[in-house]
Enzyme design. Structure first.
Site, short mmCIF file in Angstrom:
data_model
loop_
_atom_site.label_atom_id
_atom_site.label_comp_id
_atom_site.label_asym_id
_atom_site.label_seq_id
_atom_site.Cartn_x
_atom_site.Cartn_y
_atom_site.Cartn_z
N CYS A 111 0.80 -1.21 0.00
CA CYS A 111 0.00 0.00 0.00
C CYS A 111 0.84 1.27 0.00
CB CYS A 111 -0.86 0.06 1.26
SG CYS A 111 -1.94 -1.32 1.46
N GLY A 127 0.29 0.33 -4.86
CA GLY A 127 -0.95 -0.42 -4.71
C GLY A 127 -1.91 -0.04 -5.82
N GLY A 133 1.83 -1.87 5.09
CA GLY A 133 2.60 -2.87 5.82
C GLY A 133 1.75 -4.09 6.09
N CYS A 175 13.36 -1.83 4.97
CA CYS A 175 13.24 -2.87 3.93
C CYS A 175 14.27 -2.64 2.82
CB CYS A 175 11.82 -2.83 3.35
SG CYS A 175 11.63 -3.81 1.85
N TYR A 230 13.50 -2.04 -5.73
CA TYR A 230 12.35 -2.14 -6.62
C TYR A 230 11.16 -1.29 -6.20
CZ TYR A 230 8.26 -4.29 -8.85
OH TYR A 230 7.12 -4.50 -9.54
N SER A 274 11.99 -0.52 -14.24
CA SER A 274 12.67 -0.65 -12.95
C SER A 274 14.12 -1.11 -13.09
CB SER A 274 11.89 -1.58 -12.02
OG SER A 274 11.60 -2.79 -12.68
N ASP A 321 17.84 -6.53 -15.04
CA ASP A 321 16.50 -6.48 -14.43
C ASP A 321 16.67 -6.37 -12.91
OD1 ASP A 321 13.78 -6.46 -14.26
OD2 ASP A 321 13.47 -8.41 -15.20
N ASP A 322 15.59 -5.98 -12.22
CA ASP A 322 15.73 -5.74 -10.77
C ASP A 322 15.63 -7.00 -9.94
OD1 ASP A 322 12.73 -6.00 -9.97
OD2 ASP A 322 12.76 -4.69 -11.70
N CYS A 362 8.08 -12.68 2.18
CA CYS A 362 8.06 -11.48 3.02
C CYS A 362 6.77 -11.49 3.84
CB CYS A 362 8.10 -10.23 2.15
SG CYS A 362 7.91 -8.71 3.12
N CYS A 396 16.22 -4.74 6.98
CA CYS A 396 15.62 -6.07 6.85
C CYS A 396 16.08 -6.61 5.51
CB CYS A 396 14.09 -5.99 6.89
SG CYS A 396 13.34 -7.60 6.50
N CYS A 418 14.04 -11.55 2.83
CA CYS A 418 13.66 -12.31 1.63
C CYS A 418 14.90 -12.83 0.90
CB CYS A 418 12.79 -11.47 0.70
SG CYS A 418 13.46 -9.83 0.36
S1 SF4 Z 1 11.51 -9.56 3.71
FE1 SF4 Z 1 12.38 -8.48 1.92
S2 SF4 Z 1 10.66 -7.34 1.03
FE2 SF4 Z 1 10.05 -7.95 3.11
S3 SF4 Z 1 10.57 -6.21 4.40
FE3 SF4 Z 1 12.32 -7.60 4.47
S4 SF4 Z 1 13.68 -6.91 2.80
FE4 SF4 Z 1 11.68 -5.97 2.47
#
Ligand code: SF4
Length: 509
Positions: A23, A50, A125, A265, A271, A312, A374-375, A411, A462, A465
Site C-alpha cells: 500500500c 498499490g 505494511g 526494507c 524495486y 525498474s 533487471d531488478d 516477506c 531487513c 527475503c
Molecule cells: S523480507 Fe524483503 S521485502 Fe520484506 S521487508 Fe524484508 S527486505 Fe523488504
C-alpha cells in the site's frame, strides 16, 4: 464489487506478477486548502505501491466522508467526486491486498463511527500478530456500545487495528493509539484521523518508509518523499521508527510509543520505491545506479550492449554500463498504458504475454551480445519469455544481470512475492535457473554488494527475503506451515558489520 480484471497492473506479464507492495498512504492537514484534491495527487504519486483499490477520507471538523472503490486512483475518482471531498484533513490510500481478499470491504481508508464523529485509517505494511490482536478485540465483546469482532465487515489486519482503536475505552484517539500501537507486531506505517486531528505513526523497525512534509498552510505525511513533491510540500524529515506525529489546530507534536530498532526494507531500494524518492537523505536512483556499478564489478560480461528491462531495471543498467564501459542502449520499448485497463483479456490476447508490454527494437538488438539488466526474478516466467523474444529479434547472446540477490524467502512485512514454492530461486542453483530461463549467463548482485550500495549498515536493514533472517517475530502459522525454516531472528545473531563483499553468484553456459 470487484471488477474482473486480468491486466490491472503495470507488470510486464500480468500472469507472472512481480513483487507487489501492499500500500501507499497519504495524509494532509491544511485548513483552507483543497485537501481532497491534494490527497488525490498524493495518491497518484503513490500508485505504484498499490493498484487494486484507492480511497480518500476527509473531515471538515464536524463531518467525515470516505470515498473508496476498486481500481486505480484515476479510475476511482472524478472531478465531481473530488469536488465533494472538502474539509481540512484528509487521509488517502492505495492498496494491493496481501492480508484479506481484494474486495471493496477491504479497501482503505477503513472507517469506524465514534462518539466524537469517526475514525478513518490507512495502513501500509502487514501485521504479524493478528491472532493475538483478534483475541484482544474479543475481550471487548461484552462491553456495550463497542463495535466487536463479529460486526467487522472486513477480513484485513487493518480492520482489526481500526476496531481496536475504536473499542479502546481511552478518552481520546491519541490515548487509544498509545495503548494499541505498542502491542502491534510487524510492519505498519499509518495515516489516520478523527474529525480534528491527523496522526501518522511508524512501526519500531521502520520497515516501510513514512515522511513528513510542510505546506505553506499545513502539513503532509506520505509513504514516499516523491508524494510530497507532487503536492508542492517541502520535505521536513522521515517519521522515526516508533514515533507518532499528531497534527491539529494546536500545531504539530511528536510522541514515542516504542523504542526505535531500525530495520528498513532492503527491497524498497531495489524495486518498490520510486527512483525520485529519497531514503535516509539519498535518492533511490543514486542507490540503483550504484547497485548497477557493483553488479558490473562483481559479474562482468563480454558483450556489445547493456539494455535494461524497463523501467525498474533502467538505473542499474545505466550503472552497469558506466562501470563496464559497455555502451548503454534501449533495446526494449515499453508500452506503459496497455496494462492499465479493466478489459478481460481473451485467450488469444493472453498468449501475447509480455509482447503486450514490451517491443524489441530489432535494429538495436540484431547480431549483438546483450547484457540485460533487471531488478529481480520471482517466478522467472517473464524473464524466460523476454529472453526468447530477444533471441527472436536477432540477439547473438543474452547475459542476464539481476540487481538484487536471489529471492528465496517470503516477506511477511508487506511485500507479496509469491509463495515460497513458486519462487524460482527456492531449491534451484544459479545454473539451473539460467538453464530454465534460457540465458547464456546469469548473475545476481551479492547481498553485501547490494547492502553497501544503499550506504546503510546491514544491521539497520531487513534483508529477510534474501537471507531468511527475519527481524520481527513471524506469525505462528508461517512457521507451522513450513514457509520458513527454524532459525534465529536478527536479534539473535551477530550482525556482520564490515564483512567483505561476497562474489556475485554467477552461472554461464
Ligand atoms: S523480507 Fe524483503 S521485502 Fe520484506 S521487508 Fe524484508 S527486505 Fe523488504
Amino acid at each position: 464489487m470487484p471488477r474482473p480484471d486480468g491486466l490491472l497492473t503495470d507488470e510486464l506479464d500480468p500472469h507472472d506478477r512481480g513483487p507487489q507492495d501492499e500500500c501507499g498512504v497519504f495524509g494532509v492537514w491544511a485548513p483552507g486548502e483543497e485537501v481532497g484534491k491534494l490527497a488525490y495527487f498524493g495518491l497518484y504519486a503513490l500508485q505504484h505501491r498499490g493498484q487494486e483499490s484507492a480511497g480518500i477520507a476527509v473531515s471538515d471538523g464536524r463531518r467525515m466522508m470516505v470515498f473508496k472503490d476498486m481500481g486505480l486512483v484515476s479510475q476511482v475518482f472524478d472531478e465531481a467526486t473530488l469536488s465533494s471531498l472538502t474539509g481540512q484533513i484528509a487521509v488517502g490510500h492505495t492498496r494491493y491486498s496481501t492480508t484479506g481478499a481484494s474486495v471493496w470491504d477491504n479497501a482503505q481508508p477503513t472507517f469506524r463511527p465514534t462518539d466524537a464523529g469517526g475514525l478513518a485509517l490507512g495502513h501500509n505494511g502487514n501485521l504479524t500478530n493478528t491472532d493475538e490482536l483478534e483475541a484482544w478485540l474479543e475481550e471487548y465483546d461484552d462491553a456495550p456500545a463497542v463495535p466487536h469482532k463479529t460486526r467487522m465487515d472486513s477480513t484485513s489486519d487493518t480492520a482489526i487495528l481500526t476496531a481496536l482503536l475504536v473499542a479502546d475505552p481511552a478518552e481520546s484517539l491519541e490515548q487509544a493509539a498509545m495503548r494499541v500501537l505498542p502491542r502491534l507486531r510487524g510492519a505498519f506505517c499509518l495515516c489516520f484521523m478523527d474529525n480534528s486531528t491527523l496522526y501518522a505513526a511508524r512501526d519500531p523497525q521502520g520497515i516501510r518508509p513514512l515522511v513528513l512534509g510542510r505546506l505553506a498552510r499545513g502539513w503532509v505525511t506520505a509513504s514516499e518523499s516523491a508524494a510530497l513533491d507532487i503536492v508542492g510540500a517541502s520535505f521536513v524529515r522521515e517519521i522515526e521508527p516508533g514515533e507518532m506525529i499528531i497534527i491539529n489546530a494546536d500545531g504539530l507534536r511528536s510522541v514515542r510509543f516504542a523504542d526505535a530498532n531500525p530495520k528498513g526494507c532492503l527491497f524498497e531500494y531495489v524495486y518498490v520505491a520510486r527512483p525520485d524518492t529519497a531514503i535516509a537523505g539519498r535518492s533511490v536512483q543514486a542507490t540503483r545506479l550504484q547497485i548497477g556499478r557493483t553488479l558490473a564489478r562483481e559479474a562482468p560480461a563480454e558483450a556489445d550492449l547493456v539494455i535494461p528491462v524497463p523501467e525498474s531495471g533502467t538505473p542499474a543498467a545505466i550503472g552497469y554500463a558506466e562501470e563496464s564501459g559497455i555502451p548503454f542502449g534501449m533495446g526494449l520499448v515499453k508500452n506503459s498504458y496497455v496494462g492499465r485497463t479493466f478489459i478481460q483479456p481473451s485467450q488469444t490476447i493472453r498468449q501475447l504475454g509480455i509482447r503486450l508490454k514490451l517491443n524489441p527494437l530489432r535494429e538495436v538488438i540484431e547480431g549483438r551480445r546483450l547484457v540485460v539488466v533487471d531488478d529481480s526474478i520471482v517466478r522467472g516466467n517473464t524473464q524466460r519469455a523476454l529472453i526468447r523474444m530477444l533471441r527472436e529479434a536477432g540477439a547473438a547472446e543474452v547475459h542476464v544481470r539481476i540487481s538484487s540477490p536471489p529471492v528465496r524467502w517470503p516477506c511477511f512485512y508487506g511485500i507479496d512475492f509469491a509463495s515460497r514454492a513458486e519462487l524460482i530461486a527456492n531449491g534451484l542453483t544459479i545454473d539451473e535457473i539460467r538453464t530454465s530461463l534460457g540465458a547464456d549467463s546469469l548473475a545476481y548482485v551479492s547481498l553485501d554488494g547490494l547492502t553497501e550500495a544503499t550506504t546503510m549498515p546491514a544491521e539497520r536493514l531487513c534483508r529477510a527475503c534474501f537471507d531468511g533472517v527475519y527481524p520481527i517475530e513471524l506469525p505462528l502459522a508461517a512457521r507451522a506451515g513450513g514457509q520458513v525454516a527454524e532459525q534465529p531472528t536478527l536479534d539473535e545473531v551477530e550482525p556482520e558489520v564490515d564483512a567483505p563483499p561476497l562474489p556475485a553468484e554467477t552461472a554461464a553456459r
